[in-house]
Design an enzyme around this catalytic site. Structure first.
Site, PDB file in Angstrom:
ATOM      1  CG  HIS A 165      -2.401  16.507  -1.911  1.00 38.31           C
ATOM      2  ND1 HIS A 165      -2.559  15.176  -1.622  1.00 38.31           N
ATOM      3  CD2 HIS A 165      -1.149  16.644  -2.443  1.00 38.31           C
ATOM      4  CE1 HIS A 165      -1.442  14.533  -1.968  1.00 38.31           C
ATOM      5  NE2 HIS A 165      -0.576  15.402  -2.462  1.00 38.31           N
ATOM      6  CD  GLU A 168      -6.074  15.853  -0.888  1.00 40.26           C
ATOM      7  OE1 GLU A 168      -5.635  15.576   0.239  1.00 40.26           O
ATOM      8  OE2 GLU A 168      -5.670  15.319  -1.942  1.00 40.26           O
ATOM      9  CG  HIS A 299      -3.873  13.344   2.202  1.00 40.23           C
ATOM     10  ND1 HIS A 299      -3.222  13.860   1.117  1.00 40.23           N
ATOM     11  CD2 HIS A 299      -2.931  13.219   3.181  1.00 40.23           C
ATOM     12  CE1 HIS A 299      -1.942  14.030   1.407  1.00 40.23           C
ATOM     13  NE2 HIS A 299      -1.734  13.646   2.663  1.00 40.23           N
ATOM     14  CD  GLU A 372      -6.499   9.712   0.520  1.00 42.02           C
ATOM     15  OE1 GLU A 372      -7.186  10.742   0.394  1.00 42.02           O
ATOM     16  OE2 GLU A 372      -5.551   9.425  -0.220  1.00 42.02           O
TER      17      GLU A 372
END
Ligand code: CXA
Ligand code: CA
Ligand code: CA
Ligand code: CA
Ligand code: ZN
Length: 424
Positions: A165, A168, A299, A372
């Site tokens: 992404h 990120e 991420h 994450e």
């Protein structure tokens, strides 16, 4: 971001710019096709009064601020030419790299330079290879770290991936941290030395170089998530983490609509970037046996350790029996304990289909986790935490990254079932 936009509108009203329809770059929808067409920042000189501001605004350019007769505008190349034809001096503003305050982050060129430097400094244990090219033709670097690095030894292989992404960016720093950790501590830290000698470590620092560069174009952030491939209806971008080929588009965990932030693309692996990593992973099947045993896909943000499946809320599902589910949950818990993140099955966050971890597990049997990273909440910078956090928030995953590589010989050890599943 909303608060910032409001504050800026108030400033514009105070500056007498109420009649301008000024599109703040911060609110410009990343999926607005007009905006997507390479807008950039310019400085326009000789902007002294209200009439000047209206002439410039009339070209379609967005006036972001006016200070001492110089206007900072966001404009397409055509709008910039229109301003020039009105007789103003137009200077292209900072067009490369991160906003000055975040210069501690690596843009694409800086990342490549850092990887080249590391490979040159550690030629016996590190190689810089390429997965191939992104949609816009950027090389997607692939790092191998191991002793006897030019040989394919019969050792458990581990994959660390980053930056599916675009916005990120902290994940690229995470990958660079791992490159430095494994190369610079080799021969110094016995634990690292043992891992580099007994594992083959693959690092993919930038899965989405086009999106990453687009996100910082003009020295400002664009809140971009997807890649930069045309998607239809004038929109760009496929969500790479919805484009993988297991249960693709199955379960409302992605969108068939081109403008959506989670657009899955017309078919699985329609994005060149997912194709490149898929082909590499498939190339690691030797004699029908996948060599990559464990993986982390980095991420941001929310401080979570996630495991498959994302497409279903059921803890067990085809390919994921009770022992496998328990292994994921136990290992996920161990990793999360080391970094203070929250461990959970990926679907307890929300349903996702076509994610890399579902594909890696279901089709390749790779113990695949999504991390994450920082921050845990949006008030700490969301996707754009300050560069001052990079050192701490990457080192925070040192232990988890090493643990994963250690358990790559037999993840079932965490539930005590190594004899049954990993006989030798
Ligand atoms: C995620 C990642 C992998 C499987 C399930 C869920 C979360 C990830 C996403 O939506 O792809 N969140 S994020 N990084 O904010 O986009
Ligand atoms: Ca080796
Ligand atoms: Ca090998
Ligand atoms: Ca070895
Ligand atoms: Zn993400």
């Amino acid at each position: 971001m909303l608060a910032l936009a409001v504050a800026r509108s108030v400033a514009l009203v105070a500056a007498g710019l109420v009649t301008l329809v000024a599109v703040n770059p911060a609110d410009a929808s990343p999926t607005n096709p007009e905006y997507s067409q390479n807008s950039a920042s310019y400085v326009v000189a000789g902007v002294n009064d209200y009439a000047d501001r209206n002439r410039i605004g009339g070209t379609g350019a967005a006036i972001d601020s006016v200070v001492n007769g110089r206007a900072n505008v966001t404009a397409t190349p055509e709008e910039a030419r229109r301003i020039q034809r009105l007789g103003y001096r137009v200077i292209r503003a900072q067009t490369e790299g991160f906003p000055a305050a975040d210069a501690g982050y690596h843009d694409y060129a800086e990342m490549m330079a850092e990887l080249d430097r590391a490979a040159k400094a550690h030629p016996t244990i590190m190689r810089k290879l390429s997965l191939g090219k992104s949609y816009e033709g950027r090389d997607m670097p692939l790092i191998k770290i191991s002793d006897n690095v030019t040989e394919d030894e019969d050792e458990p292989e581990v994959l660390y991936g980053a930056h599916q992404h675009a916005r990120e960016h902290l994940t690229v720093e995470m990958a660079l941290y791992l490159v430095r950790l494994f190369t610079e501590q080799y021969g110094k830290d016995p634990r690292i030395t043992r891992l580099v000698n007994s594992r083959e470590i693959w690092i993919v620092p930038d899965m989405n170089p086009d999106g990453g560069e687009y996100d910082i174009v003009g020295g400002q952030y664009h809140n971009w998530r997807k890649n930069r491939q045309p998607a239809g209806d004038g929109y760009r971008g496929v969500d790479l983490n919805r484009n993988w080929g297991y249960k693709f588009g199955c379960c409302q965990g992605s969108s068939p609509v081109a403008s959506s932030e989670t657009y899955h693309g017309p078919r699985a692996f329609s994005a060149p970037e997912t194709q490149r990593l898929r082909d590499f992973v498939l190339s690691r099947r030797v004699g029908g046996v996948q060599q990559i045993r464990a993986a982390i896909d980095f991420h941001t943000y929310s401080e979570l350790v996630l495991w498959p499946y994302g497409y279903t809320e059921r803890p067990s599902a085809p390919g994921l029996g009770q022992d496998q589910q328990r292994t994921f949950a136990t290992l996920g818990g161990i990793l999360a304990k080391s970094n203070g993140y929250t461990p959970e099955q990926s679907s307890s966050l929300y349903i996702t289909d076509g994610s890399i971890i579902d594909w890696l597990w279901a089709t390749q049997g790779v113990w695949a986790f999504t991390f994450e990273m920082y921050p845990g909440s949006p008030d700490k910078g969301g996707f754009y935490p300050p560069a001052s956090v990079i050192a701490e928030q990457t080192a925070r995953n040192r232990e988890a990254s090493l643990l994963l590589a250690e358990y790559a010989d037999c993840a079932y050890r965490v539930i005590g079932k190594q004899q049954q599943y990993c006989p030798r």
